[in-house]
Design a protein around this motif. Sequence first.
Motif, short mmCIF file in Angstrom:
data_model
loop_
_atom_site.label_atom_id
_atom_site.label_comp_id
_atom_site.label_asym_id
_atom_site.label_seq_id
_atom_site.Cartn_x
_atom_site.Cartn_y
_atom_site.Cartn_z
N THR A 241 40.25 41.33 45.28
CA THR A 241 39.01 41.90 45.79
C THR A 241 38.61 41.23 47.10
OG1 THR A 241 38.24 42.39 43.57
CG2 THR A 241 36.58 42.32 45.28
N HIS B 248 32.19 45.47 43.68
CA HIS B 248 32.82 44.16 43.86
C HIS B 248 32.28 43.17 42.83
CE1 HIS B 248 35.14 45.17 47.30
NE2 HIS B 248 34.14 45.28 48.14
N GLU C 83 33.85 44.03 39.46
CA GLU C 83 35.23 43.56 39.35
C GLU C 83 35.27 42.06 39.07
OE1 GLU C 83 36.94 44.71 43.04
OE2 GLU C 83 37.37 46.76 42.40
N HIS C 84 34.42 41.33 39.76
CA HIS C 84 34.36 39.88 39.56
C HIS C 84 33.97 39.55 38.12
CE1 HIS C 84 33.87 35.69 40.71
NE2 HIS C 84 32.66 35.68 40.18
N ARG D 77 36.79 40.32 35.62
CA ARG D 77 37.92 39.39 35.70
C ARG D 77 37.60 38.05 35.06
NH1 ARG D 77 38.15 40.72 41.14
NH2 ARG D 77 37.39 38.63 41.64
N PHE E 118 32.51 53.16 38.29
CA PHE E 118 33.59 52.20 38.46
C PHE E 118 34.94 52.92 38.57
CE2 PHE E 118 36.70 49.04 37.19
CZ PHE E 118 36.27 47.90 37.85
N THR F 35 37.65 52.57 41.60
CA THR F 35 38.90 51.82 41.39
C THR F 35 40.03 52.64 40.81
OG1 THR F 35 38.30 51.13 39.14
CG2 THR F 35 37.51 49.75 40.96
N PRO G 9 36.35 50.49 33.38
CA PRO G 9 36.12 49.04 33.32
C PRO G 9 36.97 48.34 32.27
CG PRO G 9 34.04 50.21 33.53
CD PRO G 9 35.10 51.26 33.31
N TYR H 123 40.55 48.20 33.49
CA TYR H 123 40.63 47.24 34.59
C TYR H 123 40.68 45.82 34.05
CZ TYR H 123 39.38 44.63 38.81
OH TYR H 123 39.37 43.74 39.85
N ARG H 124 39.80 45.51 33.11
CA ARG H 124 39.75 44.17 32.52
C ARG H 124 41.08 43.83 31.85
NH1 ARG H 124 34.64 43.04 28.98
NH2 ARG H 124 33.84 41.85 30.76
N VAL I 170 43.92 43.29 34.74
CA VAL I 170 43.89 42.06 35.53
C VAL I 170 44.14 40.85 34.66
CG1 VAL I 170 42.38 43.03 37.30
CG2 VAL I 170 41.36 41.90 35.34
#
Length: 321
Positions: A134, A271, A274-275, A278, A303, A307, A311, A314-315, A318
């Motif tokens: 990111t 952003h 995403e932070h 992660r 989201f 992306t 979510p 994504y989690r 990553v």
Amino acid sequence: MDAPPSAPAPGTTRGDPFSETLELTGVRCALSRGLTAAGAWALAFPAPGRLKIQAVLRGTVWLTVQGAGPPLRLEAGELAVLAGDRPYALASDPAVPAIDALPLLRASTAPFFHAGEAGRDIVTIGGHLELDTTAKDLLLGALPPVLHVGAGAAEAPTACWLMDQTLRELSSDRPGASFAADHLAPLLLVQVLRAFLTDAHACPCPTGWLRALADERIAPALHLMHGDPARPWTLAELARAVAMSRTSFAKRFKDVAGVPPLAYLRRWRMHRAEHALRRADTPLSVIASSLGYGSESAFSNAFKRTTGLSPRRYRETVRSA
């Protein structure tokens, strides 16, 4: 009529786009090597693919970055910051034909490698800073191809010391050396970005959050959005807070940030999301609420539009990576 919102008081972390963006970078030191040289010499390096910082501790070095203008003269106490997407060369003189630096680098794992004749007329340190995915989008896209930090800049002495100390840590076998180097890296990044903001008007740079933060008319609006990202900000509110008309504010914001104000806010929320995804097991409903979404499904849809992943997906992705 309600009073216009105001930015957080100076010295607070909340609402500071600079501090908050640095928090998202996950910066760590990937590599640091020193170069000593004398006589006539020139070395060609491939594009680093990472944020690159070159500090000159002794002598004069010429830096040429492909497609970034004429060679740059670096004196002792000066630094150059490279966005990392272009090949570059270091030389005693830009007229000297450059040879491939990689064989020299691979020939030894010592902290310093040497070029040219015998002697140490030149001492320079190069370091790579690794950023989270990111942060690469946030940071590298906002920097010019090469940034020169002169010896007269307030940040230069500290940045050079940090480079030297990082190399000392990475070349030592003392306990905690790699941990120390990784904690020096964020401090180094702070110094070079502060230097950029101080001299942003003299340095041609891409549109982005850094350029917007350096703009005295637009920066207060960034502080407001970062200070309360969950608030349903309107263009009229933000324009009123910086004492501009909506039309003038919208145009100036897009000119310096590259996107309209509310698009910037949506991007910043993602952003932050995403932070959070992660780094913690925070429930999606809590993340959604903290970013101003009325429901988990509304957040998930936003989201995924940004992306391409939900979510949860994504989690999982990553973390498995």
